[in-house]
Structure formats: C-alpha cells, structure tokens
Design a protein around this motif. Structure first.
Motif, PDB file in Angstrom:
ATOM      1  N   LEU A  45     -46.671  99.603   5.399  1.00 17.20           N
ATOM      2  CA  LEU A  45     -45.734  98.796   6.182  1.00 17.20           C
ATOM      3  C   LEU A  45     -45.366  99.614   7.410  1.00 17.20           C
ATOM      4  O   LEU A  45     -44.783 100.699   7.294  1.00 17.20           O
ATOM      5  N   ALA A  46     -45.736  99.121   8.575  1.00 22.49           N
ATOM      6  CA  ALA A  46     -45.568  99.891   9.804  1.00 22.49           C
ATOM      7  C   ALA A  46     -44.146  99.781  10.331  1.00 22.49           C
ATOM      8  O   ALA A  46     -43.741  98.739  10.843  1.00 22.49           O
ATOM      9  N   MET A  47     -43.391 100.875  10.206  1.00 23.97           N
ATOM     10  CA  MET A  47     -42.027 100.904  10.716  1.00 23.97           C
ATOM     11  C   MET A  47     -42.022 101.009  12.242  1.00 23.97           C
ATOM     12  O   MET A  47     -41.255 100.334  12.930  1.00 23.97           O
ATOM     13  N   THR A  48     -42.901 101.869  12.761  1.00 19.45           N
ATOM     14  CA  THR A  48     -43.041 102.045  14.195  1.00 19.45           C
ATOM     15  C   THR A  48     -44.525 102.108  14.541  1.00 19.45           C
ATOM     16  O   THR A  48     -45.367 102.274  13.655  1.00 19.45           O
ATOM     17  N   ALA A  49     -44.849 101.992  15.831  1.00 21.20           N
ATOM     18  CA  ALA A  49     -46.241 102.056  16.265  1.00 21.20           C
ATOM     19  C   ALA A  49     -46.331 102.817  17.583  1.00 21.20           C
ATOM     20  O   ALA A  49     -45.854 102.344  18.614  1.00 21.20           O
ATOM     21  N   SER A  50     -46.934 104.001  17.522  1.00 24.76           N
ATOM     22  CA  SER A  50     -47.154 104.791  18.724  1.00 24.76           C
ATOM     23  C   SER A  50     -48.412 104.315  19.434  1.00 24.76           C
ATOM     24  O   SER A  50     -49.309 103.756  18.808  1.00 24.76           O
ATOM     25  N   SER A  51     -48.498 104.573  20.739  1.00 29.94           N
ATOM     26  CA  SER A  51     -49.695 104.201  21.486  1.00 29.94           C
ATOM     27  C   SER A  51     -49.764 105.009  22.768  1.00 29.94           C
ATOM     28  O   SER A  51     -48.748 105.529  23.246  1.00 29.94           O
TER      29      SER A  51
ATOM     30  N   THR B 280     -42.173  94.556  -6.386  1.00 29.95           N
ATOM     31  CA  THR B 280     -42.155  93.518  -7.420  1.00 29.95           C
ATOM     32  C   THR B 280     -43.548  93.292  -7.983  1.00 29.95           C
ATOM     33  O   THR B 280     -43.712  92.955  -9.164  1.00 29.95           O
ATOM     34  N   ARG B 281     -44.561  93.495  -7.168  1.00 30.44           N
ATOM     35  CA  ARG B 281     -45.962  93.312  -7.589  1.00 30.44           C
ATOM     36  C   ARG B 281     -46.588  94.596  -8.102  1.00 30.44           C
ATOM     37  O   ARG B 281     -47.799  94.682  -8.278  1.00 30.44           O
ATOM     38  N   GLY B 282     -45.762  95.618  -8.331  1.00 26.79           N
ATOM     39  CA  GLY B 282     -46.267  96.871  -8.854  1.00 26.79           C
ATOM     40  C   GLY B 282     -46.960  97.739  -7.833  1.00 26.79           C
ATOM     41  O   GLY B 282     -47.725  98.639  -8.184  1.00 26.79           O
ATOM     42  N   ILE B 283     -46.705  97.483  -6.545  1.00 26.55           N
ATOM     43  CA  ILE B 283     -47.338  98.241  -5.461  1.00 26.55           C
ATOM     44  C   ILE B 283     -46.268  99.079  -4.773  1.00 26.55           C
ATOM     45  O   ILE B 283     -45.208  98.577  -4.400  1.00 26.55           O
ATOM     46  N   THR B 284     -46.552 100.367  -4.621  1.00 28.00           N
ATOM     47  CA  THR B 284     -45.661 101.239  -3.865  1.00 28.00           C
ATOM     48  C   THR B 284     -46.231 101.421  -2.467  1.00 28.00           C
ATOM     49  O   THR B 284     -47.219 102.139  -2.277  1.00 28.00           O
ATOM     50  N   PRO B 285     -45.653 100.779  -1.474  1.00 28.02           N
ATOM     51  CA  PRO B 285     -46.229 100.857  -0.117  1.00 28.02           C
ATOM     52  C   PRO B 285     -45.835 102.154   0.573  1.00 28.02           C
ATOM     53  O   PRO B 285     -44.808 102.764   0.268  1.00 28.02           O
ATOM     54  N   HIS B 286     -46.652 102.564   1.517  1.00 30.89           N
ATOM     55  CA  HIS B 286     -46.285 103.646   2.424  1.00 30.89           C
ATOM     56  C   HIS B 286     -45.537 103.018   3.588  1.00 30.89           C
ATOM     57  O   HIS B 286     -45.980 102.013   4.152  1.00 30.89           O
ATOM     58  N   ILE B 287     -44.412 103.599   3.951  1.00 25.65           N
ATOM     59  CA  ILE B 287     -43.591 103.055   5.030  1.00 25.65           C
ATOM     60  C   ILE B 287     -43.373 104.148   6.059  1.00 25.65           C
ATOM     61  O   ILE B 287     -42.894 105.233   5.734  1.00 25.65           O
ATOM     62  N   GLY B 288     -43.735 103.871   7.297  1.00 32.44           N
ATOM     63  CA  GLY B 288     -43.554 104.873   8.344  1.00 32.44           C
ATOM     64  C   GLY B 288     -44.277 104.493   9.612  1.00 32.44           C
ATOM     65  O   GLY B 288     -44.596 103.326   9.844  1.00 32.44           O
ATOM     66  N   GLY B 289     -44.557 105.486  10.439  1.00 29.86           N
ATOM     67  CA  GLY B 289     -45.180 105.246  11.725  1.00 29.86           C
ATOM     68  C   GLY B 289     -46.690 105.182  11.649  1.00 29.86           C
ATOM     69  O   GLY B 289     -47.323 105.885  10.856  1.00 29.86           O
ATOM     70  N   ILE B 290     -47.265 104.323  12.499  1.00 31.96           N
ATOM     71  CA  ILE B 290     -48.709 104.238  12.630  1.00 31.96           C
ATOM     72  C   ILE B 290     -49.073 104.446  14.098  1.00 31.96           C
ATOM     73  O   ILE B 290     -48.195 104.562  14.958  1.00 31.96           O
TER      74      ILE B 290
ATOM     75  N   LEU C  50     -43.700  92.226  11.917  1.00 33.16           N
ATOM     76  CA  LEU C  50     -44.022  93.284  10.955  1.00 33.16           C
ATOM     77  C   LEU C  50     -45.522  93.314  10.764  1.00 33.16           C
ATOM     78  O   LEU C  50     -46.174  92.264  10.707  1.00 33.16           O
ATOM     79  N   SER C  51     -46.080  94.520  10.656  1.00 38.41           N
ATOM     80  CA  SER C  51     -47.488  94.679  10.292  1.00 38.41           C
ATOM     81  C   SER C  51     -47.577  95.160   8.847  1.00 38.41           C
ATOM     82  O   SER C  51     -46.996  96.193   8.492  1.00 38.41           O
TER      83      SER C  51
END
Length: 235
Positions: free
Chosen positions: A105-111, A143-153, A197-198
């Motif tokens: 889950l992309a919290m921020t996006a550098s470019s 809820t679906r048993g998935i632990t997402p990574h959350i942070g910058g991309i 959100l991405s």
C-alpha cells in the motif's frame, strides 16, 4: 465524452479502479463486478462499469507510465466527476523483506519528475495517499489474512532503467518498490480534491531478479483487487 474516453454522462462511477493493462481491466471487471458493461474502447483502452455489492464501480485501464495515466485520470476527475481513484498494478520489490506476491500500500510516491512537474516549477511536491483509503485497505488486507507493506514507493519514468546508483539510494532510504504511475496519480487527486490509493502486487524483485509466473500473478492480482474494492466500500 472526452478525447480519450468515449463514455456518455452517467456511464462512469464515482469510484474507479485503474490497472495499467486494459486487458487486465477487462479481466477484473468480468471477475469482480456484477453486470459489467464496456464504456470505453478508444485507442484500445478498455473501461467497464458494473456493481460490487451494490456499489457502482468502473474499472478502466491507465496505460503504462505517468504521462498515460495523467491523460485518463485528468479526464476522469475533471469531466466525469470521479471522486476516488485506486491504482491496482504490479511493482518491483526493492527491499529484502519484501517478497514476491506481497501486497504493498503506497503511502507516498517519490519521483524524478511527473507530468505535473512543470506546474510545480521549483517546488518538490510530496504526493501521498488518502489516509481513509489507506487505513481501510490495511484493514481489508488483514481481514483476508494478508499483512501488507505500507510505506513509500518510487514512480520511475523508465522501465528499462540504467541507474543502479539511484536504485541503490532508493533501497538505502527504505523505498519498498518501484512502478511507473503513482506519483502522478496522487498529485492529480490532490489537485482535484479527490481520494487516491495505489494497491500493488510485487511481481518481480530488483535485488534478486526473481519474478512470479503468470499463474501466480493472477492469484496475487485477485487479492489486490479484493482489497481495493473493500477499501473503497468498507462495511
């Protein structure tokens, strides 16, 4: 109807999911939406509108890269009244703890630059996700048993990158993954006062060179679409 979207007024829902590949838009619409109907095919960029648990949803391709996404996102936000845009796409992992098929889950996006850079001039705008969508997506994943990574991309301008030094710095600074669209998506959402959100699936890894098979991609993308829909319409 706009230059690039041949839909009529009312054809497009206020919530739009945007995969890069138009064929993936077709697959997602037919797999997850009830009564999907095609609302765009201009230049081969497919879009479909149907319902998910009674909620109107459009799934529309964005093409590859920020310039292509910018065209469709601008028209969707400006001309069709879209209020929520969610990218569902693949990305390349850039951290050792990020594995193939993981959800990010992309919290921020550098470019380095985006189509909006000329508007910002000397300002380095910091585009970020909508907090409500981000929180809802994290809850939907767990809820679906998935632990997402959350942070910058990192949103890159090039697919065939020849800047290993820059990739090294991205990794050094904790960037989770690289893709090609999110920074402009978040910038446009801010401009139009919309939510964005991405939700991404790791399809390959820059550090190891590993990549998932076609069958694994389909499974991973299914989870990503489910998370995005649940985040857009939390119970």
């Amino acid at each position: 109807m706009t230059i690039h979207i041949g839909a009529e007024p009312g054809d497009i829902a206020e919530t739009v999911l945007m995969p890069g590949d138009p064929m993936r838009a077709q697959w997602a619409a037919r797999t997850f939406l009830d009564s999907p109907r095609q609302i765009n095919a201009v230049r081969g960029m497919l879009g479909y509108t149907g319902t998910w648990r009674g909620h109107p949803v459009t799934i529309h391709g964005s093409g590859m890269g920020m310039p292509s996404l910018s065209i469709y996102a601008n028209e969707l936000l400006r001309d069709f009244g879209v209020r929520t845009l969610m990218r569902i796409g693949s990305c390349g992992g850039m951290q050792p703890h990020v594995g193939l098929r993981d959800v990010i889950l992309a919290m921020t996006a550098s470019s380095i630059s985006t189509p909006s850079s000329s508007l910002m001039r000397e300002l380095r705008f910091a585009p970020c996700a909508d907090w409500g969508l981000l929180r809802a997506a994290a809850q939907a994943a767990e809820t679906r048993g998935i632990t997402p990574h959350i942070g910058g991309i990192y949103s890159s301008d090039t697919f065939y990158d020849e800047r290993p030094d820059l990739n090294d710095q991205m990794t050094r600074h904790g960037t989770l993954a690289v893709e090609m669209e999110t920074a402009e998506l978040y910038t446009l959402a801010s401009r139009y006062g919309a939510r964005a959100l991405s939700v991404l699936t790791v399809s390959d890894h820059l550090l190891t060179g590993d990549a998932v098979s076609s069958a694994d991609r389909e499974t991973g993308f299914s989870a990503m679409v489910e998370i995005a829909l649940a985040a857009a319409f939390p119970d």
